[in-house]
Write an enzyme that holds these catalytic residues in place. Structure first.
Site, PDB file in Angstrom:
ATOM      1  N   GLY A  13       6.430  -6.478   1.363  1.00  0.00           N
ATOM      2  CA  GLY A  13       5.524  -5.386   1.654  1.00  0.00           C
ATOM      3  C   GLY A  13       4.732  -4.990   0.447  1.00  0.00           C
ATOM      4  O   GLY A  13       5.075  -5.317  -0.682  1.00  0.00           O
ATOM      5  N   THR A  14       3.664  -4.267   0.732  1.00  0.00           N
ATOM      6  CA  THR A  14       2.798  -3.838  -0.359  1.00  0.00           C
ATOM      7  C   THR A  14       1.671  -2.989   0.210  1.00  0.00           C
ATOM      8  O   THR A  14       1.517  -2.893   1.425  1.00  0.00           O
ATOM      9  CB  THR A  14       2.207  -5.083  -1.069  1.00  0.00           C
ATOM     10  OG1 THR A  14       1.844  -4.748  -2.383  1.00  0.00           O
ATOM     11  CG2 THR A  14       1.003  -5.628  -0.379  1.00  0.00           C
ATOM     12  N   THR A  15       0.868  -2.402  -0.656  1.00  0.00           N
ATOM     13  CA  THR A  15      -0.391  -1.805  -0.211  1.00  0.00           C
ATOM     14  C   THR A  15      -1.466  -2.134  -1.235  1.00  0.00           C
ATOM     15  O   THR A  15      -1.321  -1.835  -2.422  1.00  0.00           O
ATOM     16  CB  THR A  15      -0.281  -0.269  -0.073  1.00  0.00           C
ATOM     17  OG1 THR A  15       0.738   0.036   0.883  1.00  0.00           O
ATOM     18  CG2 THR A  15      -1.602   0.322   0.399  1.00  0.00           C
TER      19      THR A  15
END
Lengths: 273, 250
Positions: free
Chosen positions: A49-51
């Site tokens: 995950g990440t943004t």
């Protein structure tokens, strides 16, 4: 023949000129590199995950990313740089498998330099966009097996018009221009909604924001993403770990320094009640 | 034909003479270390001869343009593959010259049944400080010559010595800036390429015919084109093109 080794690049009478495409060279010298192929089974729970986000503002485009890398419910690192400078006119923001994404960034970096040095000219913006698309396409086997998907944002300055453009990709390599903004990673749904709302209904569209307003917005967006998405790292002002934030304009590429981020975060994001 | 040792040695001698003859008219390439980085400069007639190879590394070559292009391709490939597989800092002119270029040139030179490679190469690598700058000359027969501070790639020993003497007299060793050096280089090339008589000087070096000197200056720029690059110490990932006065060309 000694001279032949130096001189000739002929195969069955067909002349193969150097196209300047670096992955071709890698495949030639080391067949296991360049094209990603997987023979192993998917690793359960190995999602990442990440943004990452990019949007236009008054001066150019701001690109930002959190620093967290996860594998399943484990935090692997809180100090990953996900916004990478490819050259002085291009940024790559990476989401997905860190191993593949970072490798892709290295291939892209070398590809642009190799093209420039071998062909004695700069590659066009469309050419840069296509190289990344090709790398993603070659990574498809890893992506469909669930262990190596990469979904990047590519932000680059057109050498002719000097206009900065944002591109987003799917895992097959299809690319589209994010006219006002683009987002990526598991924390992106919230961020995407906010950006759309602000661009459409706030008193001024995103493109009219000042530099400081843009930095404030990016910090707040990442904070929001980390509130809802456990795989997005928030701001740790105690440690301190700050998001990576870079600004590409028609003439410059700049990293927003930690002192600026720290001051703006304290005044505009923390807002202790 | 070459199965007897004498014939092979004879053929090698002839080959050496032939290559030397082909290189004879080449304009030298000068490499100089300055506080901003490394300057490579020359004048060319038709085809450029100074190229960027990798981060921190550039090359100059005199000889046949097609051979220069082939060797440039080999070095580019080797540098980029090594830099990608290991690290950009692992790519050095020492490795490129010693393990990449020199053995290939030697093999090609000694294969008397194949056309010769007509090319001498100057490799330059900018360091973090001026004292770390390096130059390596690779000759058409695979011989290596190393230098710091400065190096001249010239077609003959005589021209190389003349250029080195001129540089020694005009450009002192030690700290110097780009601007100080580039201003002198055009005059150095003028003196290398034209005889004293052609430049209107007497035997003591006094100018007795300014018109002749002006004609040489004019011929230098009509027949040839200036070529200069800076390997920038602070931004070594991209060479910068320089004009004759040392300004960056955009």
């Amino acid at each position: 023949m000694g001279a032949g080794k130096l001189r000739i690049d002929l195969d069955g009478g067909v002349f193969h000129p150097n196209t300047g495409y670096f992955p071709d060279l890698l495949r030639k010298v080391s067949p296991v590199q360049g094209v990603a192929r997987s023979e192993c089974a998917p690793i359960p729970g190995a999602s990442h995950g990440t943004t990452i986000l990019a949007f236009h503002f008054q001066d150019g485009v701001l690109v930002a990313g959190d620093r967290r890398a996860t594998a399943s419910n484990r935090i692997m690192s809180n100090r990953v740089d996900k916004v990478l400078e490819i050259d002085d006119s291009a940024l790559l923001a990476i989401s997905g498998s860190p191993a593949m994404a970072l490798e892709m960034a290295r291939v892209l970096d070398h590809s642009l330099k190799y093209y420039r040095r071998s062909q004695l000219t700069e590659i066009s913006l469309e050419g840069k966009v296509r190289i990344l698309a090709q790398l993603l396409k070659e990574n498809l086997p890893m992506a469909v097996e669930g262990i190596g998907a990469v979904v990047p944002l590519f932000v680059a300055r057109d050498p002719e018009s000097r206009i900065v453009r944002i591109y987003f990709y799917d895992i097959l390599g299809a690319h589209f221009e994010g006219v006002e903004f683009s987002v990526g990673g598991s924390g992106s749904p919230e961020v995407q909604g906010i950006l759309r709302y602000l661009d459409r209904w706030s008193p001024r569209p995103l493109r009219e924001m000042s530099r400081e307003e843009a930095i404030i917005l990016a910090l707040r967006l990442l904070e929001t993403a980390s509130y809802f998405d456990s795989a997005t790292g928030g701001v740790d002002s105690q440690d301190p770990i700050w998001p990576v934030m870079k600004i590409l304009t028609s003439g410059t590429l700049e990293t927003v320094d930690e002192a600026t981020l720290s001051a703006i975060y304290r005044n505009e994001v923390m807002r202790v009640r | 034909m070459f199965d007897e040792p004498y014939r092979w040695i004879d053929a090698i001698h002839q080959r050496r003479d032939y290559i030397a003859e082909q290189l004879d008219r080449a304009t030298p390439v000068i490499g100089l270390s300055v506080s901003e980085g490394i300057i490579l400069a020359s004048f060319h007639r038709q085809n450029p001869k100074i190229y960027e190879l990798y981060d921190r590394i550039a090359m100059g070559g005199i000889g046949h343009p097609a051979d220069l292009e082939t060797v440039r391709g080999i070095l580019l490939n080797m540098a980029h593959v090594e830099g990608f597989q290991r690290s950009t800092s692992d790519v050095s002119i020492e490795r490129l010259a010693l393990f990449g270029l020199a053995p290939r040139l030697k093999t090609a030179f000694e294969d008397v049944s194949a056309p010769p490679i007509i090319l001498d190469v100057l490799l330059s690598e900018v360091g973090r400080t001026q004292s770390e700058d390096r130059f390596i000359k690779v000759s058409f027969d695979g011989n290596l010559e190393r230098s710091v501070d400065r190096m001249v790639l010239a077609p003959t020993e005589e021209t190389a010595q003349k250029a080195s003497d001129l540089l020694r007299d005009r450009i002192p060793r030690g700290d110097r800036t780009l601007r100080e050096v580039v201003g002198v280089l055009s005059d150095v090339f003028l003196e290398i390429l034209f005889t004293r008589d052609e430049r209107g000087l007497d035997e003591s070096g006094n100018l007795i015919n300014p018109e002749k000197l002006a004609e040489c200056q004019s011929r230098l720029r009509e027949e040839r084109q200036w070529e200069g690059v800076l390997l920038d110490r602070k931004a070594p990932a991209r060479i910068k093109r320089l004009n004759e006065t040392g300004d960056l060309c955009l």
